[in-house]
Design a protein around this motif. Structure first.
Motif, PDB file in Angstrom:
ATOM      1  N   ARG A  94       0.849  -1.187   0.000  1.00 47.50           N
ATOM      2  CA  ARG A  94       0.000   0.000   0.000  1.00 47.50           C
ATOM      3  C   ARG A  94       0.883   1.235   0.000  1.00 47.50           C
ATOM      4  NH1 ARG A  94      -3.231   1.791   5.288  1.00 47.50           N
ATOM      5  NH2 ARG A  94      -1.064   2.245   5.801  1.00 47.50           N
ATOM      6  N   VAL A  95       0.689   2.102  -0.988  1.00 48.61           N
ATOM      7  CA  VAL A  95       1.404   3.368  -1.079  1.00 48.61           C
ATOM      8  C   VAL A  95       0.380   4.480  -0.822  1.00 48.61           C
ATOM      9  CG1 VAL A  95       2.738   4.905  -2.575  1.00 48.61           C
ATOM     10  CG2 VAL A  95       3.054   2.413  -2.728  1.00 48.61           C
ATOM     11  N   VAL A  96       0.660   5.320   0.154  1.00 56.15           N
ATOM     12  CA  VAL A  96      -0.274   6.381   0.532  1.00 56.15           C
ATOM     13  C   VAL A  96       0.382   7.734   0.294  1.00 56.15           C
ATOM     14  CG1 VAL A  96      -1.647   7.385   2.410  1.00 56.15           C
ATOM     15  CG2 VAL A  96      -1.300   4.895   2.300  1.00 56.15           C
ATOM     16  N   THR A  97      -0.353   8.609  -0.394  1.00 54.74           N
ATOM     17  CA  THR A  97       0.129   9.971  -0.624  1.00 54.74           C
ATOM     18  C   THR A  97      -0.599  10.941   0.289  1.00 54.74           C
ATOM     19  OG1 THR A  97      -1.497  10.476  -2.339  1.00 54.74           O
ATOM     20  CG2 THR A  97       0.584   9.452  -3.052  1.00 54.74           C
ATOM     21  N   GLY A  98      -0.036  12.118   0.414  1.00 55.94           N
ATOM     22  CA  GLY A  98      -0.652  13.175   1.214  1.00 55.94           C
ATOM     23  C   GLY A  98      -0.007  14.496   0.863  1.00 55.94           C
ATOM     24  N   HIS A  99      -0.078  15.427   1.781  1.00 50.40           N
ATOM     25  CA  HIS A  99       0.470  16.769   1.570  1.00 50.40           C
ATOM     26  C   HIS A  99       1.398  17.144   2.715  1.00 50.40           C
ATOM     27  CE1 HIS A  99      -3.320  16.753  -0.728  1.00 50.40           C
ATOM     28  NE2 HIS A  99      -2.636  17.497  -1.576  1.00 50.40           N
ATOM     29  N   ASP A 100       2.448  17.912   2.377  1.00 50.34           N
ATOM     30  CA  ASP A 100       3.303  18.432   3.440  1.00 50.34           C
ATOM     31  C   ASP A 100       2.723  19.767   3.916  1.00 50.34           C
ATOM     32  OD1 ASP A 100       4.104  20.410   1.623  1.00 50.34           O
ATOM     33  OD2 ASP A 100       6.095  19.547   1.297  1.00 50.34           O
ATOM     34  N   ASN A 101       3.432  20.424   4.828  1.00 46.49           N
ATOM     35  CA  ASN A 101       2.928  21.672   5.406  1.00 46.49           C
ATOM     36  C   ASN A 101       2.761  22.791   4.391  1.00 46.49           C
ATOM     37  OD1 ASN A 101       2.703  20.519   7.908  1.00 46.49           O
ATOM     38  ND2 ASN A 101       4.749  21.154   8.568  1.00 46.49           N
ATOM     39  N   SER A 102       3.468  22.713   3.270  1.00 46.91           N
ATOM     40  CA  SER A 102       3.333  23.753   2.245  1.00 46.91           C
ATOM     41  C   SER A 102       2.332  23.364   1.160  1.00 46.91           C
ATOM     42  CB  SER A 102       4.700  24.073   1.624  1.00 46.91           C
ATOM     43  OG  SER A 102       5.202  22.935   0.953  1.00 46.91           O
ATOM     44  N   GLY A 103       1.666  22.207   1.326  1.00 49.05           N
ATOM     45  CA  GLY A 103       0.644  21.785   0.371  1.00 49.05           C
ATOM     46  C   GLY A 103       1.161  20.952  -0.778  1.00 49.05           C
ATOM     47  N   ARG A 104       2.457  20.642  -0.774  1.00 53.13           N
ATOM     48  CA  ARG A 104       3.028  19.814  -1.843  1.00 53.13           C
ATOM     49  C   ARG A 104       2.690  18.348  -1.597  1.00 53.13           C
ATOM     50  NH1 ARG A 104       8.120  21.139  -4.563  1.00 53.13           N
ATOM     51  NH2 ARG A 104       8.530  18.991  -4.012  1.00 53.13           N
ATOM     52  N   SER A 105       2.532  17.608  -2.685  1.00 56.77           N
ATOM     53  CA  SER A 105       2.237  16.186  -2.538  1.00 56.77           C
ATOM     54  C   SER A 105       3.499  15.437  -2.118  1.00 56.77           C
ATOM     55  CB  SER A 105       1.683  15.614  -3.841  1.00 56.77           C
ATOM     56  OG  SER A 105       2.619  15.724  -4.880  1.00 56.77           O
ATOM     57  N   VAL A 106       3.285  14.463  -1.228  1.00 53.03           N
ATOM     58  CA  VAL A 106       4.390  13.655  -0.709  1.00 53.03           C
ATOM     59  C   VAL A 106       3.914  12.219  -0.535  1.00 53.03           C
ATOM     60  CG1 VAL A 106       5.514  15.569   0.513  1.00 53.03           C
ATOM     61  CG2 VAL A 106       3.794  14.197   1.693  1.00 53.03           C
ATOM     62  N   LEU A 107       4.877  11.304  -0.481  1.00 52.47           N
ATOM     63  CA  LEU A 107       4.566   9.923  -0.126  1.00 52.47           C
ATOM     64  C   LEU A 107       4.584   9.824   1.394  1.00 52.47           C
ATOM     65  CD1 LEU A 107       6.726   7.983  -2.731  1.00 52.47           C
ATOM     66  CD2 LEU A 107       4.257   8.365  -2.753  1.00 52.47           C
ATOM     67  N   LEU A 108       3.470   9.385   1.955  1.00 51.62           N
ATOM     68  CA  LEU A 108       3.374   9.270   3.410  1.00 51.62           C
ATOM     69  C   LEU A 108       3.811   7.899   3.917  1.00 51.62           C
ATOM     70  CD1 LEU A 108      -0.060  11.024   4.063  1.00 51.62           C
ATOM     71  CD2 LEU A 108       2.241  11.975   4.379  1.00 51.62           C
ATOM     72  N   SER A 109       3.477   6.873   3.155  1.00 51.94           N
ATOM     73  CA  SER A 109       3.858   5.527   3.594  1.00 51.94           C
ATOM     74  C   SER A 109       3.921   4.598   2.396  1.00 51.94           C
ATOM     75  CB  SER A 109       2.883   4.982   4.641  1.00 51.94           C
ATOM     76  OG  SER A 109       1.604   4.774   4.089  1.00 51.94           O
ATOM     77  N   ASP A 110       4.677   3.534   2.571  1.00 51.32           N
ATOM     78  CA  ASP A 110       4.848   2.523   1.533  1.00 51.32           C
ATOM     79  C   ASP A 110       5.122   1.216   2.252  1.00 51.32           C
ATOM     80  OD1 ASP A 110       5.666   0.821  -0.514  1.00 51.32           O
ATOM     81  OD2 ASP A 110       6.950   2.314  -1.478  1.00 51.32           O
ATOM     82  N   GLY A 111       4.147   0.320   2.253  1.00 52.97           N
ATOM     83  CA  GLY A 111       4.348  -0.956   2.942  1.00 52.97           C
ATOM     84  C   GLY A 111       3.056  -1.737   3.061  1.00 52.97           C
ATOM     85  N   THR A 112       3.061  -2.674   3.966  1.00 49.57           N
ATOM     86  CA  THR A 112       1.916  -3.546   4.210  1.00 49.57           C
ATOM     87  C   THR A 112       0.855  -2.803   5.006  1.00 49.57           C
ATOM     88  OG1 THR A 112       3.414  -5.430   4.265  1.00 49.57           O
ATOM     89  CG2 THR A 112       1.243  -5.760   5.227  1.00 49.57           C
ATOM     90  N   PRO A 113      -0.422  -2.923   4.622  1.00 47.20           N
ATOM     91  CA  PRO A 113      -1.475  -2.315   5.444  1.00 47.20           C
ATOM     92  C   PRO A 113      -1.433  -2.896   6.854  1.00 47.20           C
ATOM     93  CG  PRO A 113      -2.371  -3.085   3.343  1.00 47.20           C
ATOM     94  CD  PRO A 113      -0.968  -3.611   3.450  1.00 47.20           C
ATOM     95  N   PRO A 114      -1.510  -2.042   7.873  1.00 46.78           N
ATOM     96  CA  PRO A 114      -1.419  -2.555   9.244  1.00 46.78           C
ATOM     97  C   PRO A 114      -2.529  -3.527   9.617  1.00 46.78           C
ATOM     98  CG  PRO A 114      -1.568  -0.148   9.233  1.00 46.78           C
ATOM     99  CD  PRO A 114      -1.620  -0.600   7.826  1.00 46.78           C
ATOM    100  N   ARG A 115      -3.690  -3.368   8.989  1.00 49.38           N
ATOM    101  CA  ARG A 115      -4.790  -4.280   9.319  1.00 49.38           C
ATOM    102  C   ARG A 115      -4.845  -5.405   8.281  1.00 49.38           C
ATOM    103  NH1 ARG A 115     -11.187  -3.625  10.325  1.00 49.38           N
ATOM    104  NH2 ARG A 115     -11.368  -5.516  11.545  1.00 49.38           N
ATOM    105  N   THR A 116      -3.881  -6.289   8.371  1.00 50.86           N
ATOM    106  CA  THR A 116      -3.809  -7.480   7.537  1.00 50.86           C
ATOM    107  C   THR A 116      -4.012  -8.680   8.452  1.00 50.86           C
ATOM    108  OG1 THR A 116      -2.313  -6.427   5.968  1.00 50.86           O
ATOM    109  CG2 THR A 116      -2.350  -8.824   5.986  1.00 50.86           C
ATOM    110  N   VAL A 117      -4.963  -9.538   8.104  1.00 48.19           N
ATOM    111  CA  VAL A 117      -5.319 -10.670   8.952  1.00 48.19           C
ATOM    112  C   VAL A 117      -5.173 -11.963   8.162  1.00 48.19           C
ATOM    113  CG1 VAL A 117      -7.221 -11.787  10.184  1.00 48.19           C
ATOM    114  CG2 VAL A 117      -6.911  -9.308  10.350  1.00 48.19           C
ATOM    115  N   VAL A 118      -4.412 -12.895   8.697  1.00 47.73           N
ATOM    116  CA  VAL A 118      -4.307 -14.239   8.142  1.00 47.73           C
ATOM    117  C   VAL A 118      -4.989 -15.160   9.145  1.00 47.73           C
ATOM    118  CG1 VAL A 118      -2.740 -16.082   7.439  1.00 47.73           C
ATOM    119  CG2 VAL A 118      -2.151 -13.688   6.957  1.00 47.73           C
ATOM    120  N   PHE A 119      -6.052 -15.811   8.733  1.00 43.62           N
ATOM    121  CA  PHE A 119      -6.826 -16.652   9.629  1.00 43.62           C
ATOM    122  C   PHE A 119      -6.049 -17.915   9.986  1.00 43.62           C
ATOM    123  CE2 PHE A 119      -9.900 -13.799   8.016  1.00 43.62           C
ATOM    124  CZ  PHE A 119     -10.937 -13.744   8.934  1.00 43.62           C
ATOM    125  N   GLN A 120      -6.070 -18.263  11.251  1.00 43.84           N
ATOM    126  CA  GLN A 120      -5.405 -19.473  11.724  1.00 43.84           C
ATOM    127  C   GLN A 120      -6.302 -20.691  11.566  1.00 43.84           C
ATOM    128  OE1 GLN A 120      -2.102 -19.304  12.630  1.00 43.84           O
ATOM    129  NE2 GLN A 120      -2.479 -17.258  11.822  1.00 43.84           N
TER     130      GLN A 120
END
Length: 179
Positions: free
Chosen positions: A5-31
């Motif tokens: 999952r790649v998430v974009t957002g804005h910095d304090n000046s309104g420019r677009s930035v990449l906020l995160s790049d990785g596995t979604p924290p809510r990932t569930v593998v059933f046992q």
């Protein structure tokens, strides 16, 4: 299940930035259901505003179904149905794990007709891999393959994987109200 999952957002000046790049924290593998997994990729509240608030709306989330006007993107891997009839499969443990990991969705499932449910959502279901059968009220079903899309309009249905391989489906859900 590996979802990037790649998430974009804005910095304090309104420019677009990449906020995160990785596995979604809510990932569930059933046992208790080998091969069954989901990742809640993102959610929005009703009438989201931009720029979006910082933070990850899936962290600490216990629900999968969005409120009226809200959204939820969920990716699910369905194991073959034969998994549920294999020796050693414990349906009670599977039911308890479903209630624990996805309580709002689990409560929509019908005890007398396993897998059948209806939610107060409009769902766009895009098959990413494998084959999955969409069963509806009248017992009719249709097979969906990669790049097929089903639009669920709050109808009673079930997803069945009658094949021998896992199937992965992306569900974009929009919360709706019933009249």
């Amino acid at each position: 299940m590996h979802i990037r999952r790649v998430v974009t957002g804005h910095d304090n000046s309104g420019r677009s930035v990449l906020l995160s790049d990785g596995t979604p924290p809510r990932t569930v593998v059933f046992q208790s259901i080998p091969g069954h997994a989901f990742a809640q990729v993102w959610t929005t509240a009703p009438s989201p505003v931009l720029p979006a608030a910082s933070g990850d709306p899936t962290v600490g989330q216990t629900t999968l179904l969005p409120p009226v006007g809200g959204t939820s993107l969920l990716i699910v891997t369905f194991p073959p149905d034969s998994t549920m009839s294999a020796s050693g499969f414990d349906p009670v443990a599977a039911g308890e794990e479903c209630v624990a990991r996805m309580p709002d969705l689990a409560q929509t499932f019908e005890p007398d007709c396993p897998g059948m449910h209806a939610t107060d959502t409009i769902d766009y279901a895009l098959v990413l891999s494998g084959e999955v059968w969409l069963e509806v009220d009248d017992g009719d079903d249709t097979v969906l393959r990669p790049m097929d899309v089903a639009v669920q309009q709050g109808t009673r249905h079930a997803w069945r994987n009658k094949s021998d391989a896992p199937a992965t489906v992306a569900f974009f859900m929009v919360g709706a109200s019933r009249t």
